[in-house]
Design an enzyme around this catalytic site. Structure first.
Site, PDB file in Angstrom:
ATOM      1  N   SER A   1      48.918 -37.504 -95.253  1.00  0.00           N
ATOM      2  CA  SER A   1      49.124 -38.803 -95.898  1.00  0.00           C
ATOM      3  C   SER A   1      47.970 -39.104 -96.851  1.00  0.00           C
ATOM      4  O   SER A   1      48.166 -39.599 -97.960  1.00  0.00           O
ATOM      5  CB  SER A   1      49.233 -39.915 -94.848  1.00  0.00           C
ATOM      6  OG  SER A   1      50.561 -40.045 -94.394  1.00  0.00           O
TER       7      SER A   1
ATOM      8  N   THR B   1      52.068 -32.996 -88.752  1.00  0.00           N
ATOM      9  CA  THR B   1      51.553 -33.378 -87.432  1.00  0.00           C
ATOM     10  C   THR B   1      51.727 -32.221 -86.447  1.00  0.00           C
ATOM     11  O   THR B   1      50.792 -31.867 -85.716  1.00  0.00           O
ATOM     12  CB  THR B   1      52.254 -34.653 -86.913  1.00  0.00           C
ATOM     13  OG1 THR B   1      52.147 -35.670 -87.914  1.00  0.00           O
ATOM     14  CG2 THR B   1      51.603 -35.155 -85.636  1.00  0.00           C
TER      15      THR B   1
ATOM     16  N   LYS C   1      40.820 -42.341 -85.405  1.00  0.00           N
ATOM     17  CA  LYS C   1      41.404 -41.082 -85.890  1.00  0.00           C
ATOM     18  C   LYS C   1      40.979 -40.816 -87.338  1.00  0.00           C
ATOM     19  O   LYS C   1      40.582 -39.708 -87.690  1.00  0.00           O
ATOM     20  CB  LYS C   1      42.928 -41.152 -85.782  1.00  0.00           C
ATOM     21  CG  LYS C   1      43.651 -39.886 -86.199  1.00  0.00           C
ATOM     22  CD  LYS C   1      45.164 -40.057 -86.158  1.00  0.00           C
ATOM     23  CE  LYS C   1      45.713 -40.091 -84.760  1.00  0.00           C
ATOM     24  NZ  LYS C   1      47.200 -40.040 -84.752  1.00  0.00           N
TER      25      LYS C   1
ATOM     26  N   LYS D   1      44.885 -47.945 -92.629  1.00  0.00           N
ATOM     27  CA  LYS D   1      45.891 -46.877 -92.755  1.00  0.00           C
ATOM     28  C   LYS D   1      46.532 -46.642 -91.401  1.00  0.00           C
ATOM     29  O   LYS D   1      45.828 -46.500 -90.395  1.00  0.00           O
ATOM     30  CB  LYS D   1      45.205 -45.581 -93.223  1.00  0.00           C
ATOM     31  CG  LYS D   1      46.170 -44.411 -93.401  1.00  0.00           C
ATOM     32  CD  LYS D   1      46.782 -44.428 -94.776  1.00  0.00           C
ATOM     33  CE  LYS D   1      47.891 -43.414 -94.962  1.00  0.00           C
ATOM     34  NZ  LYS D   1      49.207 -43.858 -94.501  1.00  0.00           N
TER      35      LYS D   1
ATOM     36  N   ASN E   1      60.346 -34.592 -84.533  1.00  0.00           N
ATOM     37  CA  ASN E   1      59.615 -33.998 -85.650  1.00  0.00           C
ATOM     38  C   ASN E   1      58.315 -33.324 -85.200  1.00  0.00           C
ATOM     39  O   ASN E   1      58.039 -32.185 -85.572  1.00  0.00           O
ATOM     40  CB  ASN E   1      59.324 -35.082 -86.694  1.00  0.00           C
ATOM     41  CG  ASN E   1      58.622 -34.513 -87.908  1.00  0.00           C
ATOM     42  OD1 ASN E   1      57.405 -34.464 -87.944  1.00  0.00           O
ATOM     43  ND2 ASN E   1      59.368 -34.055 -88.889  1.00  0.00           N
TER      44      ASN E   1
ATOM     45  N   LYS F   1      48.249 -50.606 -88.023  1.00  0.00           N
ATOM     46  CA  LYS F   1      49.532 -50.186 -87.452  1.00  0.00           C
ATOM     47  C   LYS F   1      50.528 -51.313 -87.628  1.00  0.00           C
ATOM     48  O   LYS F   1      50.178 -52.494 -87.532  1.00  0.00           O
ATOM     49  CB  LYS F   1      49.395 -49.881 -85.954  1.00  0.00           C
ATOM     50  CG  LYS F   1      50.424 -48.883 -85.456  1.00  0.00           C
ATOM     51  CD  LYS F   1      50.072 -47.467 -85.891  1.00  0.00           C
ATOM     52  CE  LYS F   1      51.073 -46.467 -85.380  1.00  0.00           C
ATOM     53  NZ  LYS F   1      50.654 -45.090 -85.672  1.00  0.00           N
TER      54      LYS F   1
END
Length: 421
Positions: A352, A191, A95, A71, A222, A107
């Protein structure tokens, strides 16, 4: 990207190695986690508006899947380097483990400046990337999401392309999609919200609360905007913000609504003006006399060249890897608390995860329910990291190292019971 000699990947691997030693885990754990399980390189031909074909190089790094599917985000950036993507994938493994998610880390990236493409070219590139990766991704295999230079619209094109190949709607393969395509409305600010929650909880321990504490935010995209928004709602005073065009500082506080309107209209927050506001550079913002500093732009902005000039007592990493290892050493000796990226900016991947769960079961929570679930997961992680930090000894161990140990512990146990080590 390197500042003062240390690359982001080197910083990540240094901290990983030390955390494995601190936790007393076998050397084999480092041998496995210091390199990804798989690196996929794809070349995507796109017919440009001028009629010519241009070939773009893309990557997907699948780092470790001991805890579940890979992920992690996809970034579109002209200066994409493979070692940076490997570093980001490694951080995603940690994470996801740290936050108790059933995921490994991955990634993706394409070397491109998305601002230089027309909408049609961008769509063709996005669909081409999804097609090229289709055999290697899926709701139970690898679940990408947006990162720098990508957004929900790009995820919509990608999920549509993947669904065409599969012959059915497969919403769970990409997250942070538009709400109308099974996305979650909390994802837009998740986030930044997570950054604010971590700052609030740390402020309680440092000062008894966050009310009235001054904040400088580097990066007004963002993450930075929503971190500033939620910190203000929690009672802090945002006095400085900046983006790629420069920044502004007002000791009495920034009107975020007005600053956002100026940014949307002119392309940079540096054009924001009000009584008592002065223009500053991104470098100056980092050294302002504030209580809380939120680096929410790019990596390696806090390095050994400026670490001694930083006056904030609390640094909350909204960006991935904004602090180099040698800078962290200097700041730790000064008694500065650094809330690390894999903890402080995990709000995005947590939502997510919640969106993915919704997609798998075709059942959706309200925005408030999602935000409450997000906050509960973040608070749980904060408390576990603080407990681990106190156990390891705050004088000799950084909060990042404690977070890494907490994450490695979960990955190690998963690999051990699987029989990998």
């Amino acid at each position: 990207m390197s500042v003062m000699g240390t690359t982001f990947l080197e910083s990540v691997l240094q901290t990983l190695k030390r955390s494995i030693e601190l936790g007393g885990y076998p050397q084999e754990v480092y041998e496995i986690l210091s390199r990804p399980q798989r690196i996929i390189t794809v070349n995507i031909p796109v017919r440009m508006d001028n009629g010519k074909i241009q070939v773009f190089t893309g990557y997907r790094v699948q780092h470790n899947n001991a805890l579940g599917p890979y992920k992690g985000g996809i970034r579109f950036h002209p200066e994409v380097m493979l070692d940076e993507v490997i570093a980001l994938a490694t951080v995603m493994t940690l994470k996801n483990a740290l936050n108790g998610l059933p995921y490994g880390g991955g990634k993706g990236a394409i070397a491109v400046d998305p601002k230089k493409l027309s909408r049609r070219e961008l769509e063709e590139l996005s669909r081409g990337y999804a097609r090229a990766l289709a055999p290697f991704i899926g709701p139970e295999t690898d679940i990408p999401a947006p990162d720098v230079g990508t957004n929900p619209q790009i995820m919509a094109w990608m999920v549509d392309e993947y669904s065409k190949i599969a012959g059915r709607n497969v919403p769970g393969v990409f997250t942070a999609k538009p709400a109308v395509l099974w996305g979650n409305p909390v994802r837009e600010y998740s986030t930044g919200f997570g950054v604010a929650v971590w700052a609030r909880e740390a402020a309680k321990k440092l000062w008894g609360g966050i009310e009235g504490k001054t904040v400088a935010v580097q990066g007004f995209g963002n993450v930075g905007y929503w971190a500033a928004y939620w910190l203000t709602k929690m009672g802090a005073r945002v006095v400085a913000v900046s983006d790629i065009g420069g920044g502004v500082y007002n000791p009495n506080g920034i009107d975020l609504t007005a600053a956002k309107a100026v940014t949307d209209k002119t392309g940079t927050v540096a054009n924001y003006d009000s009584t008592g506001t002065r223009k500053i550079t991104n470098e100056e913002l980092l050294e302002l006399p504030v209580d809380i500093l939120v680096p929410a732009a790019v990596e390696n902005v806090i390095h050994r060249g400026n670490a001694n000039n930083i006056k904030a007592k609390l640094i909350v990493e909204g960006a991935n890897g904004p602090t180099t290892a040698d800078a962290e050493e200097i700041l730790h000796k000064k008694g500065v608390w650094i809330l690390p990226d894999l903890a402080a900016n995990a709000g995005g991947v947590v939502v997510s995860y919640l969106e993915w769960v919704e997609n798998l079961q075709w059942y959706f929570w309200t925005e408030e329910e999602t935000r409450n679930r997000l906050e509960a997961i973040l608070m749980n992680t904060f408390n576990r990291v603080m407990t681990r930090w106190n156990k390891l000894g705050p004088a000799n161990v950084t909060i990042r190292e404690a977070a890494y140990v907490e994450a490695v512990d979960r990955i190690y146990n998963a690999m051990k019971v699987r029989g990998w080590i």
